[in-house]
Write a protein that holds these residues in place. Structure first.
Motif, PDB file in Angstrom:
ATOM      1  N   THR A 592      62.452  29.520  41.700  1.00 42.01           N
ATOM      2  CA  THR A 592      63.056  30.245  42.617  1.00 42.01           C
ATOM      3  C   THR A 592      62.651  31.431  43.091  1.00 42.01           C
ATOM      4  OG1 THR A 592      64.802  30.929  41.331  1.00 42.01           O
ATOM      5  CG2 THR A 592      65.147  28.699  42.232  1.00 42.01           C
ATOM      6  N   ARG A 593      61.868  32.057  42.273  1.00 41.67           N
ATOM      7  CA  ARG A 593      61.308  33.524  42.618  1.00 41.67           C
ATOM      8  C   ARG A 593      60.134  33.651  43.492  1.00 41.67           C
ATOM      9  NH1 ARG A 593      58.051  34.327  36.829  1.00 41.67           N
ATOM     10  NH2 ARG A 593      56.210  33.017  37.415  1.00 41.67           N
ATOM     11  N   ARG A 594      60.017  34.876  44.150  1.00 38.25           N
ATOM     12  CA  ARG A 594      58.775  34.920  45.065  1.00 38.25           C
ATOM     13  C   ARG A 594      57.732  35.897  44.400  1.00 38.25           C
ATOM     14  NH1 ARG A 594      61.522  36.309  50.807  1.00 38.25           N
ATOM     15  NH2 ARG A 594      62.938  37.431  49.420  1.00 38.25           N
ATOM     16  N   LEU A 595      56.805  35.734  44.163  1.00 35.53           N
ATOM     17  CA  LEU A 595      55.468  36.594  43.565  1.00 35.53           C
ATOM     18  C   LEU A 595      54.687  36.669  44.653  1.00 35.53           C
ATOM     19  CD1 LEU A 595      54.779  35.351  40.139  1.00 35.53           C
ATOM     20  CD2 LEU A 595      56.313  37.208  40.734  1.00 35.53           C
ATOM     21  N   LEU A 596      53.993  37.980  44.516  1.00 37.05           N
ATOM     22  CA  LEU A 596      52.907  38.288  45.457  1.00 37.05           C
ATOM     23  C   LEU A 596      51.722  38.497  44.619  1.00 37.05           C
ATOM     24  CD1 LEU A 596      54.265  41.014  48.185  1.00 37.05           C
ATOM     25  CD2 LEU A 596      54.051  38.654  48.380  1.00 37.05           C
ATOM     26  N   LYS A 597      50.585  37.791  44.714  1.00 40.59           N
ATOM     27  CA  LYS A 597      49.157  37.852  44.086  1.00 40.59           C
ATOM     28  C   LYS A 597      48.564  39.148  44.464  1.00 40.59           C
ATOM     29  CE  LYS A 597      46.800  34.533  42.502  1.00 40.59           C
ATOM     30  NZ  LYS A 597      45.770  33.438  42.752  1.00 40.59           N
ATOM     31  N   VAL A 598      48.149  40.030  43.786  1.00 38.58           N
ATOM     32  CA  VAL A 598      47.588  41.118  43.979  1.00 38.58           C
ATOM     33  C   VAL A 598      46.145  40.714  44.281  1.00 38.58           C
ATOM     34  CG1 VAL A 598      46.730  43.615  43.628  1.00 38.58           C
ATOM     35  CG2 VAL A 598      49.090  42.718  42.911  1.00 38.58           C
ATOM     36  N   GLU A 599      45.627  40.896  45.622  1.00 39.71           N
ATOM     37  CA  GLU A 599      44.034  40.382  45.973  1.00 39.71           C
ATOM     38  C   GLU A 599      43.453  41.585  46.965  1.00 39.71           C
ATOM     39  OE1 GLU A 599      44.606  36.809  48.207  1.00 39.71           O
ATOM     40  OE2 GLU A 599      44.306  35.562  46.155  1.00 39.71           O
ATOM     41  N   VAL A 600      42.258  41.935  46.853  1.00 43.72           N
ATOM     42  CA  VAL A 600      41.493  42.602  47.719  1.00 43.72           C
ATOM     43  C   VAL A 600      40.645  42.084  48.522  1.00 43.72           C
ATOM     44  CG1 VAL A 600      40.047  44.796  47.510  1.00 43.72           C
ATOM     45  CG2 VAL A 600      41.842  44.571  45.707  1.00 43.72           C
ATOM     46  N   ASP A 601      41.095  42.270  49.853  1.00 48.41           N
ATOM     47  CA  ASP A 601      40.065  41.624  50.854  1.00 48.41           C
ATOM     48  C   ASP A 601      38.670  42.469  51.376  1.00 48.41           C
ATOM     49  OD1 ASP A 601      41.140  39.316  50.989  1.00 48.41           O
ATOM     50  OD2 ASP A 601      42.622  39.833  52.621  1.00 48.41           O
ATOM     51  N   ASP A 602      39.040  43.920  51.240  1.00 51.09           N
ATOM     52  CA  ASP A 602      38.132  44.748  51.628  1.00 51.09           C
ATOM     53  C   ASP A 602      38.160  45.906  50.668  1.00 51.09           C
ATOM     54  OD1 ASP A 602      36.693  46.886  52.749  1.00 51.09           O
ATOM     55  OD2 ASP A 602      37.362  46.437  54.881  1.00 51.09           O
ATOM     56  N   HIS A 603      37.092  46.207  49.906  1.00 48.65           N
ATOM     57  CA  HIS A 603      37.234  47.115  48.734  1.00 48.65           C
ATOM     58  C   HIS A 603      37.119  48.392  49.415  1.00 48.65           C
ATOM     59  CE1 HIS A 603      37.297  44.486  44.913  1.00 48.65           C
ATOM     60  NE2 HIS A 603      36.655  43.663  45.700  1.00 48.65           N
ATOM     61  N   LEU A 604      36.255  48.598  50.173  1.00 45.37           N
ATOM     62  CA  LEU A 604      35.937  49.838  50.968  1.00 45.37           C
ATOM     63  C   LEU A 604      37.329  50.447  51.433  1.00 45.37           C
ATOM     64  CD1 LEU A 604      32.276  49.380  52.666  1.00 45.37           C
ATOM     65  CD2 LEU A 604      33.146  50.477  50.196  1.00 45.37           C
ATOM     66  N   GLU A 605      38.090  49.581  52.341  1.00 42.85           N
ATOM     67  CA  GLU A 605      39.243  50.167  52.806  1.00 42.85           C
ATOM     68  C   GLU A 605      40.228  50.382  51.675  1.00 42.85           C
ATOM     69  OE1 GLU A 605      42.011  51.096  55.862  1.00 42.85           O
ATOM     70  OE2 GLU A 605      39.786  51.384  55.533  1.00 42.85           O
ATOM     71  N   THR A 606      40.468  49.610  50.885  1.00 40.10           N
ATOM     72  CA  THR A 606      41.445  49.707  49.716  1.00 40.10           C
ATOM     73  C   THR A 606      40.814  51.154  48.785  1.00 40.10           C
ATOM     74  OG1 THR A 606      41.518  47.301  49.287  1.00 40.10           O
ATOM     75  CG2 THR A 606      42.193  49.009  47.636  1.00 40.10           C
ATOM     76  N   ASP A 607      39.640  51.258  48.773  1.00 41.85           N
ATOM     77  CA  ASP A 607      39.358  52.554  48.167  1.00 41.85           C
ATOM     78  C   ASP A 607      39.700  53.916  48.876  1.00 41.85           C
ATOM     79  OD1 ASP A 607      37.544  53.717  45.849  1.00 41.85           O
ATOM     80  OD2 ASP A 607      37.080  54.756  47.765  1.00 41.85           O
ATOM     81  N   ARG A 608      39.737  53.679  50.116  1.00 43.99           N
ATOM     82  CA  ARG A 608      39.865  54.836  50.857  1.00 43.99           C
ATOM     83  C   ARG A 608      41.466  55.199  51.132  1.00 43.99           C
ATOM     84  NH1 ARG A 608      42.198  55.951  55.506  1.00 43.99           N
ATOM     85  NH2 ARG A 608      42.464  53.875  55.957  1.00 43.99           N
ATOM     86  N   VAL A 609      42.018  54.042  50.991  1.00 46.00           N
ATOM     87  CA  VAL A 609      43.778  54.184  51.306  1.00 46.00           C
ATOM     88  C   VAL A 609      44.269  54.676  49.892  1.00 46.00           C
ATOM     89  CG1 VAL A 609      45.840  52.987  51.352  1.00 46.00           C
ATOM     90  CG2 VAL A 609      43.951  52.256  52.981  1.00 46.00           C
ATOM     91  N   ILE A 610      43.689  54.256  48.633  1.00 48.77           N
ATOM     92  CA  ILE A 610      44.121  54.986  47.526  1.00 48.77           C
ATOM     93  C   ILE A 610      43.761  56.462  47.241  1.00 48.77           C
ATOM     94  CG2 ILE A 610      43.782  54.830  44.927  1.00 48.77           C
ATOM     95  CD1 ILE A 610      43.672  51.761  45.235  1.00 48.77           C
ATOM     96  N   SER A 611      42.429  56.527  47.657  1.00 52.64           N
ATOM     97  CA  SER A 611      41.984  58.156  47.816  1.00 52.64           C
ATOM     98  C   SER A 611      42.992  59.050  48.567  1.00 52.64           C
ATOM     99  CB  SER A 611      40.658  58.079  48.033  1.00 52.64           C
ATOM    100  OG  SER A 611      40.039  59.577  47.936  1.00 52.64           O
ATOM    101  N   ASP A 612      43.350  58.399  49.658  1.00 53.68           N
ATOM    102  CA  ASP A 612      44.276  59.253  50.746  1.00 53.68           C
ATOM    103  C   ASP A 612      45.491  59.382  50.184  1.00 53.68           C
ATOM    104  OD1 ASP A 612      41.962  59.564  52.227  1.00 53.68           O
ATOM    105  OD2 ASP A 612      42.615  58.296  54.007  1.00 53.68           O
ATOM    106  N   LEU A 613      45.970  58.526  49.705  1.00 53.24           N
ATOM    107  CA  LEU A 613      47.419  58.385  49.312  1.00 53.24           C
ATOM    108  C   LEU A 613      47.804  58.903  47.940  1.00 53.24           C
ATOM    109  CD1 LEU A 613      48.805  54.925  50.766  1.00 53.24           C
ATOM    110  CD2 LEU A 613      48.752  57.391  51.894  1.00 53.24           C
TER     111      LEU A 613
END
Length: 637
Positions: A592-613
């Motif tokens: 009955t639960r809902r899970l979100l699988k952690v996936e990375v489509d764009d490593h460059l954008e993910t890296d930038r967001v983590i660095s910024d935030l």
């Protein structure tokens, strides 16, 4: 033998013709039908325009996102796709390019010295996966048009009235909604890709028109990747330790351009490209780059006897804080898959290494003051790594420990071995208590964490490894960290982050995601990391109970039950106040639960967001808040 098996014969063999294979198995050609696959359609058309520019036949590219947000037009001022009839098929060349797999002008090497598309697949794949596609070609003073639907021609090649100036190709397409779950393009994703193309291809004029937002921007960079390096440094808020970057341009059969600079950051960041196509998974050019860099710097250090006694300098120390752009152009790139995410050419590695190593060594010898600053930074990294090595080894030893050495607060599952077991990393002892009572102890383990998790983006390696909560997580997970990570020692099949559904819980989840992305990325790439979705609201309507993940979900439930009994809405302050059975029913129960699988489509954008935030420089977060302040409807304080 079964009757069904006996009846298996020639009539059961299906031979897909034309573009049918693309529509049946789009993942083989664009990697999937997610957002990344949708935008890959744009990249395929843009890459064809870039190929024209790369070979000196075009100087301008224009991309338009139309008002519906689902239609894109890409045009260039290149030679224009040929429209005369092919001698064998008697069909216009334009029709062949857009309807036949492996049909194109890049096979014999006469028309394109280098290109991003060598398989003749891209244009026809875009056509096959488009609800509608229109091609307009300008050649020989005339203009031609042909229309398609789902890869099938809807008109013959039409020669339009009137003479025209110039040459070029314009492709307008709308993705097929029966193929893609969502067909809305993300404007910022397209803009960033186009801006990058303008950096990689010096002096190429790239214009992007966003009719949805009513904006237009034009990019053109005379310095190419040197300007790009400045942009990346700014994006990552990285402070260089020396002013002028090391830049190299070399053409010897294949062509290579690179620019690099050491910074105060603690990680290495390299962006690589082959014939203008980003290679997020690296390949032989990146291997050659790293090898040439390490050997060049090490030769300089050894020549001048700069290594302190008793200190061992590793390749990680040499590359710590390095930010680099590597761009290679080669006539016969061997990409891994149609999405071209990795370069496999073995000959490119020695090509890049052989040029970079002596050039870098010579540059350092010619700029001794800069070189000594770089070496001092490398020595400092080596000493810091040596100081934290003991702590790292201690954590690694705990990672392979037996049950008796596991963290005291861990409530492990009964089943031995990984199997289908799950580790829930839970925010707080109170929530951990509810989770321990509500779980299925046969396969679910619970590890409660105390308070806010350490922000590992801003912490040193030693501080991170000395942190009790980080130590407990690593010991429970069991597979090690960083370069020592070994998935064979992973103690659970899934790692699930479980925090409150409010803003504080989201913050804790973000802190944990930062840690896993930076130090245990294999858990993400192997599909082992998940985020639980506990409800924020309980909505009782008559005798029915509904669970809402957030405000939007709550409003949807209320709208669906308008006119029925007055709803009673309960907002959970946290997981700790949920009864164990409620937590099981809504969040822990696999049925009955809902899970979100952690996936990375764009490593460059993910890296930038983590660095910024999450990075040390708060100015990026301030700009983010100021730019988006008007979007906030409710502030949870």
């Amino acid at each position: 033998m079964s009757t069904a098996a006996k009846q298996y014969n020639a009539k059961d063999i299906v031979a897909l013709e034309g573009l049918e294979p693309v529509r049946k198995r789009p993942g083989m050609y664009i990697g999937g039908v997610s957002s990344a696959g949708l935008h890959h359609l744009v990249w395929e058309v843009v890459d064809n325009c870039v190929d024209e520019a790369m070979n000196g036949h075009a100087s301008e590219i224009k991309v338009t996102l139309h008002k519906d947000g689902k239609t894109v037009t890409v045009s260039d001022n290149g030679r224009g796709i040929p429209v005369d009839k092919h001698p064998k098929t008697k069909k216009p060349a334009l029709e062949m390019v857009l309807t036949v797999l492996h049909a194109g002008g890049k096979f014999d090497g006469n028309n394109y010295k280098t290109s991003g598309g060598l398989h003749g697949v891209g244009a026809s794949v875009v056509n096959a996966l488009s609800k509608e596609l229109t091609a307009v070609v300008k050649r020989d003073g005339a203009q031609y048009r042909m229309q398609f639907a789902k890869g099938v021609p809807q008109t013959k090649l039409q020669k339009l009235k009137g003479a025209v100036r110039g040459t070029g190709t314009t492709i307008t397409f709308s993705p097929d909604p029966t193929i893609f779950p969502k067909t809305d393009f993300d404007s910022e994703t397209i803009r960033m890709r186009l801006e990058t193309a303008s950096f990689i291809h010096r002096n190429l004029k790239v214009t992007y028109v966003d009719e949805v937002a009513g904006t237009q921007v034009t990019y053109q960079h005379e310095q190419g990747i040197v300007d790009y390096l400045k942009k990346v440094l700014q994006q990552r808020n990285a402070r260089p330790i020396h002013e002028a970057p090391f830049t190299l341009r070399e053409e010897n059969g294949d062509r290579m351009e690179l620019s690099l600079q050491w910074t105060e950051s603690t990680d290495e960041h390299v962006r690589s490209y082959v014939n203008g196509i980003p290679t997020g998974s690296g390949g032989s050019h990146e291997t050659g780059f790293r090898s040439g860099l390490t050997k060049g710097v090490r030769n300089y250090i050894d020549t001048h006897n700069l290594t302190p006694r008793g200190l061992k300098i590793s390749h990680e120390d040499i590359r710590e804080g390095l930010i680099g752009i590597v761009s290679v152009f080669t006539a016969e790139p061997q990409f891994q898959g149609q999405t071209k995410d990795r370069l496999n050419n073995p000959e490119i590695q020695p090509f890049v290494e052989g040029i970079l190593r002596p050039a870098l060594e010579q540059w350092m010898n010619a700029n001794r003051s800069v070189a000594d600053i770089i070496v001092a930074r490398i020595i400092a990294a080596a000493r810091a790594r040596a100081a934290s090595r003991a702590a790292s080894e201690a954590v690694s030893r705990k990672g392979g420990a037996k049950r008796t050495m596991l963290p005291g607060k861990l409530s492990d599952c009964v089943s031995g071995g990984r199997g289908k077991s799950e580790l829930f990393i839970v925010e707080g002892d109170s929530a951990g208590g509810s989770a321990k009572q509500g779980r299925n102890r046969n396969f679910q383990a619970i590890l409660p964490l105390r308070g806010k998790v350490l922000n590992t983006e801003s912490a040193t390696l030693k501080k991170m490894l000395d942190n009790k909560e980080i130590q407990d997580m690593l010991t429970a997970i069991g597979c090690g960290i960083g370069p020592n990570l070994n998935l064979a020692n992973l103690r659970y099949d899934r790692i699930i982050l479980l925090a409150d559904a409010d803003s504080d819980g989201h913050h804790i989840t973000t802190l944990l995601l930062t840690f896993f992305y930076r130090h245990m990325p294999q858990l993400i790439s192997e599909g082992r990391l998940y985020i639980a979705q506990p409800p924020l609201f309980r909505v009782d309507i008559g005798k029915e109970t509904h669970w809402a993940a957030d405000e939007a979900d709550r409003d949807r439930i209320l709208a669906e039950h308008t006119g029925r009994a007055n709803p009673e809405i309960t907002r959970f302050k946290g997981l700790g106040e949920m009864m164990p059975k409620v937590l099981w029913d809504t969040t822990l129960n696999p049925a009955t639960r809902r899970l979100l699988k952690v996936e990375v489509d764009d490593h460059l954008e993910t890296d930038r967001v983590i660095s910024d935030l999450m990075g040390r420089d708060a100015s990026a977060r301030f700009r983010f808040i100021m730019d988006r302040a008007e979007e906030v409807e409710e502030l949870d304080v």
